[in-house]
Design a protein around this motif. Structure first.
Motif, mmCIF file in Angstrom:
data_model
loop_
_atom_site.group_PDB
_atom_site.id
_atom_site.type_symbol
_atom_site.label_atom_id
_atom_site.label_comp_id
_atom_site.label_asym_id
_atom_site.label_seq_id
_atom_site.Cartn_x
_atom_site.Cartn_y
_atom_site.Cartn_z
ATOM 1 N N ILE A 1 104.378 22.962 18.299
ATOM 2 C CA ILE A 1 103.758 22.938 17.046
ATOM 3 C C ILE A 1 102.917 23.968 16.907
ATOM 4 O O ILE A 1 102.057 24.262 17.438
ATOM 5 C CB ILE A 1 103.256 21.622 16.644
ATOM 6 C CG1 ILE A 1 104.218 20.475 17.088
ATOM 7 C CG2 ILE A 1 102.887 21.566 15.263
ATOM 8 C CD1 ILE A 1 103.667 19.052 16.741
ATOM 9 N N ALA A 2 103.109 24.604 15.651
ATOM 10 C CA ALA A 2 102.277 25.473 15.063
ATOM 11 C C ALA A 2 101.980 25.114 13.747
ATOM 12 O O ALA A 2 103.016 24.746 12.994
ATOM 13 C CB ALA A 2 102.479 26.752 15.023
ATOM 14 N N THR A 3 100.741 25.095 12.993
ATOM 15 C CA THR A 3 100.413 24.526 11.588
ATOM 16 C C THR A 3 99.506 25.527 10.942
ATOM 17 O O THR A 3 98.605 26.164 11.311
ATOM 18 C CB THR A 3 99.749 23.052 11.741
ATOM 19 O OG1 THR A 3 100.707 22.263 12.225
ATOM 20 C CG2 THR A 3 99.814 22.659 10.036
ATOM 21 N N VAL A 4 99.771 25.610 9.762
ATOM 22 C CA VAL A 4 99.246 26.589 8.768
ATOM 23 C C VAL A 4 98.668 25.657 7.808
ATOM 24 O O VAL A 4 99.431 24.868 7.017
ATOM 25 C CB VAL A 4 99.980 27.934 7.971
ATOM 26 C CG1 VAL A 4 99.011 28.312 7.134
ATOM 27 C CG2 VAL A 4 100.562 28.666 9.135
ATOM 28 N N LEU B 1 106.886 20.699 5.345
ATOM 29 C CA LEU B 1 105.420 20.581 4.582
ATOM 30 C C LEU B 1 105.173 19.164 5.133
ATOM 31 O O LEU B 1 105.739 18.202 4.917
ATOM 32 C CB LEU B 1 105.798 20.721 3.178
ATOM 33 C CG LEU B 1 106.278 22.102 2.656
ATOM 34 C CD1 LEU B 1 106.629 22.256 1.230
ATOM 35 C CD2 LEU B 1 105.216 23.173 2.877
ATOM 36 N N THR B 2 103.914 19.327 5.689
ATOM 37 C CA THR B 2 103.022 17.764 5.767
ATOM 38 C C THR B 2 101.943 17.607 5.212
ATOM 39 O O THR B 2 101.401 18.650 4.331
ATOM 40 C CB THR B 2 102.992 17.813 7.420
ATOM 41 O OG1 THR B 2 101.862 18.744 7.717
ATOM 42 C CG2 THR B 2 104.267 18.279 8.215
ATOM 43 N N THR B 3 101.250 16.798 5.531
ATOM 44 C CA THR B 3 99.811 16.467 5.036
ATOM 45 C C THR B 3 98.844 17.555 5.426
ATOM 46 O O THR B 3 97.743 17.697 4.799
ATOM 47 C CB THR B 3 99.353 15.209 5.219
ATOM 48 O OG1 THR B 3 99.246 14.935 6.539
ATOM 49 C CG2 THR B 3 100.254 14.130 4.510
ATOM 50 N N LEU B 4 99.166 18.241 6.754
ATOM 51 C CA LEU B 4 98.317 19.374 7.264
ATOM 52 C C LEU B 4 98.707 20.612 6.677
ATOM 53 O O LEU B 4 97.527 21.176 6.689
ATOM 54 C CB LEU B 4 98.579 19.344 8.758
ATOM 55 C CG LEU B 4 98.436 17.931 9.515
ATOM 56 C CD1 LEU B 4 98.714 18.111 10.846
ATOM 57 C CD2 LEU B 4 96.706 17.544 9.414
ATOM 58 N N GLY B 5 99.875 20.736 6.209
ATOM 59 C CA GLY B 5 100.238 22.017 5.587
ATOM 60 C C GLY B 5 101.746 22.406 5.889
ATOM 61 O O GLY B 5 102.572 21.441 5.892
ATOM 62 N N LEU B 6 101.901 23.745 6.336
ATOM 63 C CA LEU B 6 103.253 24.007 6.881
ATOM 64 C C LEU B 6 103.470 24.098 8.287
ATOM 65 O O LEU B 6 102.619 24.636 8.802
ATOM 66 C CB LEU B 6 103.622 25.372 6.217
ATOM 67 C CG LEU B 6 104.991 25.774 6.653
ATOM 68 C CD1 LEU B 6 106.317 24.871 6.094
ATOM 69 C CD2 LEU B 6 105.434 27.211 6.520
ATOM 70 N N THR B 7 104.243 23.390 8.872
ATOM 71 C CA THR B 7 104.125 22.871 10.254
ATOM 72 C C THR B 7 105.707 23.554 10.849
ATOM 73 O O THR B 7 106.484 23.395 10.244
ATOM 74 C CB THR B 7 104.024 21.464 10.643
ATOM 75 O OG1 THR B 7 102.765 21.096 10.378
ATOM 76 C CG2 THR B 7 104.148 21.348 12.112
ATOM 77 N N ALA B 8 105.639 24.208 11.852
ATOM 78 C CA ALA B 8 106.771 24.846 12.639
ATOM 79 C C ALA B 8 106.816 23.921 13.852
ATOM 80 O O ALA B 8 105.725 23.622 14.658
ATOM 81 C CB ALA B 8 106.752 26.263 12.939
ATOM 82 N N PHE B 9 107.988 23.380 14.185
ATOM 83 C CA PHE B 9 108.329 22.367 15.495
ATOM 84 C C PHE B 9 109.534 23.279 16.078
ATOM 85 O O PHE B 9 110.365 23.669 15.545
ATOM 86 C CB PHE B 9 108.860 21.185 15.017
ATOM 87 C CG PHE B 9 107.804 20.518 14.308
ATOM 88 C CD1 PHE B 9 107.146 19.536 15.070
ATOM 89 C CD2 PHE B 9 107.816 20.403 12.878
ATOM 90 C CE1 PHE B 9 106.172 18.670 14.628
ATOM 91 C CE2 PHE B 9 106.797 19.412 12.221
ATOM 92 C CZ PHE B 9 106.029 18.816 13.032
ATOM 93 N N ASN B 10 109.292 23.494 17.560
ATOM 94 C CA ASN B 10 110.503 23.985 18.426
ATOM 95 C C ASN B 10 111.081 22.579 18.829
ATOM 96 O O ASN B 10 110.460 22.012 19.336
ATOM 97 C CB ASN B 10 109.889 24.789 19.459
ATOM 98 C CG ASN B 10 111.037 25.338 20.329
ATOM 99 O OD1 ASN B 10 112.106 24.760 20.182
ATOM 100 N ND2 ASN B 10 110.638 26.507 20.815
ATOM 101 N N THR B 11 112.299 22.517 18.370
ATOM 102 C CA THR B 11 112.851 21.025 18.552
ATOM 103 C C THR B 11 113.533 21.070 19.928
ATOM 104 O O THR B 11 113.855 19.924 20.363
ATOM 105 C CB THR B 11 113.912 20.684 17.740
ATOM 106 O OG1 THR B 11 115.063 21.632 17.263
ATOM 107 C CG2 THR B 11 113.094 20.551 16.098
ATOM 108 N N ASN B 12 113.818 22.384 20.410
ATOM 109 C CA ASN B 12 114.745 22.281 21.700
ATOM 110 C C ASN B 12 113.655 22.494 22.986
ATOM 111 O O ASN B 12 114.154 22.608 24.139
ATOM 112 C CB ASN B 12 115.844 23.144 21.808
ATOM 113 C CG ASN B 12 115.603 24.544 21.683
ATOM 114 O OD1 ASN B 12 114.507 25.176 21.055
ATOM 115 N ND2 ASN B 12 116.341 25.549 22.109
ATOM 116 N N ALA B 13 112.339 22.426 22.791
ATOM 117 C CA ALA B 13 111.564 22.459 23.813
ATOM 118 C C ALA B 13 111.394 21.239 24.703
ATOM 119 O O ALA B 13 111.721 20.473 24.152
ATOM 120 C CB ALA B 13 110.182 23.107 23.445
#
Length: 96
Positions: A52-55, A35-47
Motif C-alpha cells: 500500500i502507498a497512500t497520499v 479514495l479513502t478516508t486517509l486520501g488516495l491509496t494505491a494497492f498492489n493486489t497481486n502481491a
C-alpha cells in the motif's frame, strides 16, 4: 493543488489510472486506486502480502504537481519486490 478545479482533479485521477495500467503492462502488478478516508491509496493486489502507498488529503491539498505525486506513489507500490523473489526467500528455500 492550489486553484485546482474539480475538472483538473478528475483529469489528474484519470492520468493516475492510465499510469497504473502502464505499470501493469511493465511489471505485471495489478494496481488499484481508491479514495479513502486517509486520501488516495494505491494497492498492489497481486502481491504476496498487501502493498500500500497512500497520499494523504493534506499532501493532495499542498501538491503543486498531482500527476507526478500519483506516479511516484504507483511506482512505489509496483516496484516493490515480492517476498518470493527476494534473495532472502531463495536462501530460506535452500536452508529448508
Amino acid at each position: 493543488m492550489t486553484y485546482l478545479t474539480q475538472e483538473h482533479f478528475a483529469q489528474s485521477l484519470q492520468a493516475a489510472w492510465i499510469y497504473a495500467q502502464e505499470e501493469r503492462e511493465r511489471t505485471g502488478a495489478i494496481i488499484e486506486l481508491r479514495l479513502t478516508t486517509l486520501g488516495l491509496t494505491a494497492f498492489n493486489t497481486n502481491a504476496i502480502c498487501t502493498r500500500i502507498a497512500t497520499v494523504s488529503w493534506g499532501e493532495l491539498a499542498r501538491s503543486e504537481d498531482l500527476p507526478r505525486l500519483f506516479a511516484k506513489m504507483i511506482r512505489q507500490v509496483s516496484d516493490q519486490q515480492d517476498a518470493a523473489t527476494s534473495p532472502f526467500a531463495s536462501m530460506e528455500k535452500l536452508a529448508a
